[in-house]
Scaffold this motif. Structure first.
Motif, PDB file in Angstrom:
ATOM      1  N   VAL A 231      -0.386  -9.978 -55.473  1.00  0.00           N
ATOM      2  CA  VAL A 231       0.748  -9.276 -56.084  1.00  0.00           C
ATOM      3  C   VAL A 231       1.317  -8.254 -55.111  1.00  0.00           C
ATOM      4  CG1 VAL A 231      -0.224  -9.571 -58.405  1.00  0.00           C
ATOM      5  CG2 VAL A 231      -0.714  -7.482 -57.121  1.00  0.00           C
ATOM      6  N   ASP A 232       2.495  -7.725 -55.454  1.00  0.00           N
ATOM      7  CA  ASP A 232       3.131  -6.699 -54.637  1.00  0.00           C
ATOM      8  C   ASP A 232       2.204  -5.486 -54.498  1.00  0.00           C
ATOM      9  OD1 ASP A 232       5.822  -5.550 -53.515  1.00  0.00           O
ATOM     10  OD2 ASP A 232       5.019  -4.005 -54.872  1.00  0.00           O
ATOM     11  N   PRO A 233       2.072  -4.931 -53.270  1.00  0.00           N
ATOM     12  CA  PRO A 233       1.151  -3.803 -53.057  1.00  0.00           C
ATOM     13  C   PRO A 233       1.395  -2.622 -53.993  1.00  0.00           C
ATOM     14  CG  PRO A 233       1.861  -4.677 -50.950  1.00  0.00           C
ATOM     15  CD  PRO A 233       2.669  -5.393 -52.000  1.00  0.00           C
ATOM     16  N   ALA A 234       2.657  -2.291 -54.263  1.00  0.00           N
ATOM     17  CA  ALA A 234       2.949  -1.158 -55.149  1.00  0.00           C
ATOM     18  C   ALA A 234       2.519  -1.461 -56.575  1.00  0.00           C
ATOM     19  CB  ALA A 234       4.439  -0.835 -55.095  1.00  0.00           C
ATOM     20  N   VAL A 235       2.705  -2.708 -56.992  1.00  0.00           N
ATOM     21  CA  VAL A 235       2.286  -3.108 -58.340  1.00  0.00           C
ATOM     22  C   VAL A 235       0.768  -3.049 -58.450  1.00  0.00           C
ATOM     23  CG1 VAL A 235       2.217  -5.018 -59.991  1.00  0.00           C
ATOM     24  CG2 VAL A 235       4.320  -4.558 -58.702  1.00  0.00           C
ATOM     25  N   TRP A 236       0.092  -3.553 -57.414  1.00  0.00           N
ATOM     26  CA  TRP A 236      -1.381  -3.521 -57.422  1.00  0.00           C
ATOM     27  C   TRP A 236      -1.886  -2.083 -57.431  1.00  0.00           C
ATOM     28  CZ3 TRP A 236      -5.476  -1.710 -54.539  1.00  0.00           C
ATOM     29  CH2 TRP A 236      -6.727  -2.276 -54.794  1.00  0.00           C
ATOM     30  N   ASP A 238      -0.441   0.662 -58.585  1.00  0.00           N
ATOM     31  CA  ASP A 238      -0.234   1.318 -59.878  1.00  0.00           C
ATOM     32  C   ASP A 238      -1.147   0.756 -60.962  1.00  0.00           C
ATOM     33  OD1 ASP A 238       1.690   2.839 -58.655  1.00  0.00           O
ATOM     34  OD2 ASP A 238       3.380   1.638 -59.392  1.00  0.00           O
ATOM     35  N   ALA A 239      -1.521  -0.523 -60.830  1.00  0.00           N
ATOM     36  CA  ALA A 239      -2.345  -1.151 -61.862  1.00  0.00           C
ATOM     37  C   ALA A 239      -3.824  -0.821 -61.714  1.00  0.00           C
ATOM     38  CB  ALA A 239      -2.151  -2.671 -61.815  1.00  0.00           C
ATOM     39  N   TRP A 240      -4.320  -0.686 -60.473  1.00  0.00           N
ATOM     40  CA  TRP A 240      -5.761  -0.654 -60.269  1.00  0.00           C
ATOM     41  C   TRP A 240      -6.309   0.608 -59.623  1.00  0.00           C
ATOM     42  CZ3 TRP A 240      -7.876  -3.984 -63.221  1.00  0.00           C
ATOM     43  CH2 TRP A 240      -7.288  -5.230 -63.442  1.00  0.00           C
ATOM     44  N   LEU A 241      -5.467   1.456 -59.065  1.00  0.00           N
ATOM     45  CA  LEU A 241      -5.959   2.676 -58.414  1.00  0.00           C
ATOM     46  C   LEU A 241      -5.672   3.895 -59.279  1.00  0.00           C
ATOM     47  CD1 LEU A 241      -4.884   1.986 -54.712  1.00  0.00           C
ATOM     48  CD2 LEU A 241      -7.126   1.593 -55.768  1.00  0.00           C
ATOM     49  N   LYS A 242      -6.678   4.661 -59.584  1.00  0.00           N
ATOM     50  CA  LYS A 242      -6.542   5.819 -60.471  1.00  0.00           C
ATOM     51  C   LYS A 242      -7.131   7.058 -59.805  1.00  0.00           C
ATOM     52  CE  LYS A 242      -5.095   2.812 -63.467  1.00  0.00           C
ATOM     53  NZ  LYS A 242      -3.642   2.674 -63.704  1.00  0.00           N
ATOM     54  N   PRO A 243      -6.347   7.770 -58.975  1.00  0.00           N
ATOM     55  CA  PRO A 243      -6.886   8.944 -58.271  1.00  0.00           C
ATOM     56  C   PRO A 243      -7.249  10.076 -59.219  1.00  0.00           C
ATOM     57  CG  PRO A 243      -4.509   8.767 -57.946  1.00  0.00           C
ATOM     58  CD  PRO A 243      -4.938   7.513 -58.632  1.00  0.00           C
ATOM     59  N   GLY A 244      -8.284  10.792 -58.869  1.00  0.00           N
ATOM     60  CA  GLY A 244      -8.752  11.916 -59.678  1.00  0.00           C
ATOM     61  C   GLY A 244     -10.057  12.440 -59.123  1.00  0.00           C
ATOM     62  N   ASP A 245     -10.870  13.052 -59.975  1.00  0.00           N
ATOM     63  CA  ASP A 245     -12.152  13.594 -59.531  1.00  0.00           C
ATOM     64  C   ASP A 245     -13.063  12.508 -58.962  1.00  0.00           C
ATOM     65  OD1 ASP A 245     -11.356  16.091 -60.316  1.00  0.00           O
ATOM     66  OD2 ASP A 245     -12.412  16.045 -62.239  1.00  0.00           O
ATOM     67  N   ASN A 246     -12.867  11.283 -59.404  1.00  0.00           N
ATOM     68  CA  ASN A 246     -13.676  10.163 -58.933  1.00  0.00           C
ATOM     69  C   ASN A 246     -13.474   9.860 -57.446  1.00  0.00           C
ATOM     70  OD1 ASN A 246     -11.203   9.322 -60.667  1.00  0.00           O
ATOM     71  ND2 ASN A 246     -11.306   7.731 -59.102  1.00  0.00           N
ATOM     72  N   CYS A 247     -12.419  10.412 -56.840  1.00  0.00           N
ATOM     73  CA  CYS A 247     -12.140  10.141 -55.425  1.00  0.00           C
ATOM     74  C   CYS A 247     -13.113  10.844 -54.480  1.00  0.00           C
ATOM     75  CB  CYS A 247     -10.717  10.584 -55.072  1.00  0.00           C
ATOM     76  SG  CYS A 247      -9.410   9.706 -55.959  1.00  0.00           S
ATOM     77  N   ARG A 248     -13.824  11.838 -54.979  1.00  0.00           N
ATOM     78  CA  ARG A 248     -14.660  12.683 -54.116  1.00  0.00           C
ATOM     79  C   ARG A 248     -15.619  11.864 -53.254  1.00  0.00           C
ATOM     80  NH1 ARG A 248     -16.506  17.989 -54.250  1.00  0.00           N
ATOM     81  NH2 ARG A 248     -15.311  18.355 -56.151  1.00  0.00           N
ATOM     82  N   GLN A 255      -7.528   6.245 -46.920  1.00  0.00           N
ATOM     83  CA  GLN A 255      -6.591   5.139 -46.762  1.00  0.00           C
ATOM     84  C   GLN A 255      -6.005   4.688 -48.096  1.00  0.00           C
ATOM     85  OE1 GLN A 255      -8.608   2.082 -44.310  1.00  0.00           O
ATOM     86  NE2 GLN A 255     -10.065   3.691 -43.822  1.00  0.00           N
ATOM     87  N   CYS A 256      -6.207   5.482 -49.124  1.00  0.00           N
ATOM     88  CA  CYS A 256      -5.781   5.092 -50.468  1.00  0.00           C
ATOM     89  C   CYS A 256      -4.323   5.474 -50.714  1.00  0.00           C
ATOM     90  CB  CYS A 256      -6.674   5.767 -51.512  1.00  0.00           C
ATOM     91  SG  CYS A 256      -6.157   5.432 -53.213  1.00  0.00           S
ATOM     92  N   PRO A 257      -3.429   4.509 -50.947  1.00  0.00           N
ATOM     93  CA  PRO A 257      -2.015   4.831 -51.163  1.00  0.00           C
ATOM     94  C   PRO A 257      -1.766   5.616 -52.444  1.00  0.00           C
ATOM     95  CG  PRO A 257      -2.443   2.512 -51.619  1.00  0.00           C
ATOM     96  CD  PRO A 257      -3.684   3.061 -51.002  1.00  0.00           C
TER      97      PRO A 257
END
Length: 420
Positions: A231-236, A238-248, A255-257
């Motif tokens: 799928v389109d990188p922007a669509v992927w 928004d669908a699967w990456l959820k930045p927050g406290d879990n990024c630590r 490298q996370c967009p």
């Protein structure tokens, strides 16, 4: 006893459950990171603490007996000091007391490895629990996890890592009559309103129901990995990456967009639009509620920046040119050469320097402190230059126009000569 630092991790490890649950796409992103993961000194300290604790439980020792020994981890050599020993001992004492309370028929698993294959996950899943205690009389299985950190306070209630350990232990140790499962955090160096030792207790049925949710999140991560190239990188994103406290603790944060976009949005920094015109920084226009929200994300933003810096450092060390930046030598703290300490003491005595100006209880003062004291006494600068050294501790990547230090070649260039 297998060294903790050398243990391999499953694709879905218990220690990553919370992060992968919150951000299913991070599993795929982390698989794309080519740079070897660097072990921090704090992580190495925690590894050493776990090894001391395991040694004590397996061999009937007290942690104080191991003071002065060294534990070699992936990238560090940690001395077992009083703090390491005290932290490990709190955990050891708790495990021993709980095992004793459970009676003669109790079972204790130390560094208990387990697999979640009975859940039929889409990839390898499992982990290693620090301690697993089975109390046959109470029909209770308890998972005890040692946390050596002091900066991040870990909650016991709803802890996905510990629940994954508990589920794995329950599925692996088949044949035990278990009604309830207890998960316990032992974190001696961090203050918590519930104390240094805190727990959550679940009925087995509730844990198994939670296991179904865990299996669903594994499926989500598997779908995210499959869709990455579909799928389109922007669509992927928004669908699967959820930045927050879990990024630590995520290896891919540099490298996370999605994290980059969220950090930029929350930081309100100056960025140029497509026309090249700078957008005005809006900090002075923020409402108090906006300030609070940004502060809530401050750690996430800083973690992202740290990850970007680490990535740039690794790239530069590999020979990649980062425009406008250069590698320079990184210096540690200056210190006295071991063979000259006695001569320095004698010299300071000879010139009449008061003892408290060059000796602190138990050791010689630092070169800077003694230089300052000698200067005040009227002795020329440089008198003791040959008596101390400044160690080179590696390299730092810095802005080329903001340093006077000479550039040094990348590590790859230092060890290999280019061939025509």
């Amino acid at each position: 006893m297998t060294a903790h630092a050398s243990r391999s991790h499953a694709t879905w490890s218990a220690s990553a459950s919370a992060r992968l649950w919150a951000c299913p796409g991070s599993l795929k992103l982390c698989s794309l990171v080519e740079t070897p993961e660097k072990e921090s000194e704090a992580a190495a300290w925690g590894t050493a603490c776990h090894e001391v604790a395991e040694d004590c439980l397996r061999n009937g020792r007290e942690a104080v007996e191991l003071i002065g020994r060294f534990v070699t981890t992936k990238s560090h050599k940690i001395e077992v000091d009083e703090e390491v020993a005290e932290t490990a001992q709190v955990y050891v004492d708790y495990v021993r007391s709980r095992t004793s309370e459970a009676g003669d028929d109790a079972q204790l698993g130390i560094e208990q490895r387990f697999s979640l294959e009975r859940l039929n996950p889409p990839f390898e899943a499992g982990g290693t629990a620090d301690a697993v205690i089975y109390d046959p009389a109470a029909k209770r299985l308890e998972i005890v996890d040692l946390k050596g950190g002091r900066g991040v306070v870990v909650e016991a209630v709803g802890n996905k890592q510990l629940r994954t350990y508990a589920l794995g232990a329950l599925l692996t140790l088949r044949g035990l009559d278990v009604h309830t499962v207890k998960t316990t955090i032992v974190q001696p160096r961090a203050h918590h309103r519930d104390g240094r030792i805190r727990s959550e207790e679940l009925h087995v049925a509730d844990l198994m129901e939670w296991g179904n949710e865990l299996r669903s999140m594994m499926e989500a991560a598997s779908i995210a990995a499959h869709d990455f190239d579909q799928v389109d990188p922007a669509v992927w994103r928004d669908a699967w990456l959820k930045p927050g406290d879990n990024c630590r603790w995520c290896r891919a944060q540099g490298q996370c967009p999605a994290l980059a976009a969220k950090a930029e949005a929350e930081a309100r920094v100056w960025f140029k639009d497509e026309s090249g015109e700078e957008r005005r920084n809006t900090v002075d226009r923020l409402m108090p509620e906006e300030v609070a929200r940004i502060l809530d994300h401050a750690d996430m933003i800083q973690d992202w920046l740290n990850a970007v810096r680490a990535y740039a450092q690794n790239q530069a060390e590999s020979g990649v040119v980062i425009p406008g930046y250069q590698l320079v030598e990184k210096h540690g703290r200056e210190g006295w050469k071991a063979e000259v300490e006695a001569r320095v003491r004698g010299f300071c005595d000879l010139v009449g320097l008061p003892k408290d100006k060059f000796v602190t209880p138990g050791k010689l003062r630092t070169p800077k402190q003694i230089r300052d004291a000698l200067a005040k006494a009227g002795l020329p600068d440089g008198t003791l230059d040959s008596a101390f050294s400044v160690p080179n501790t590696g390299t730092s990547l810095v802005r080329a126009d903001k340093t006077e230090r000479a550039a040094v070649p990348a590590m790859a260039q230092r060890f290999f000569t280019a061939q025509d």
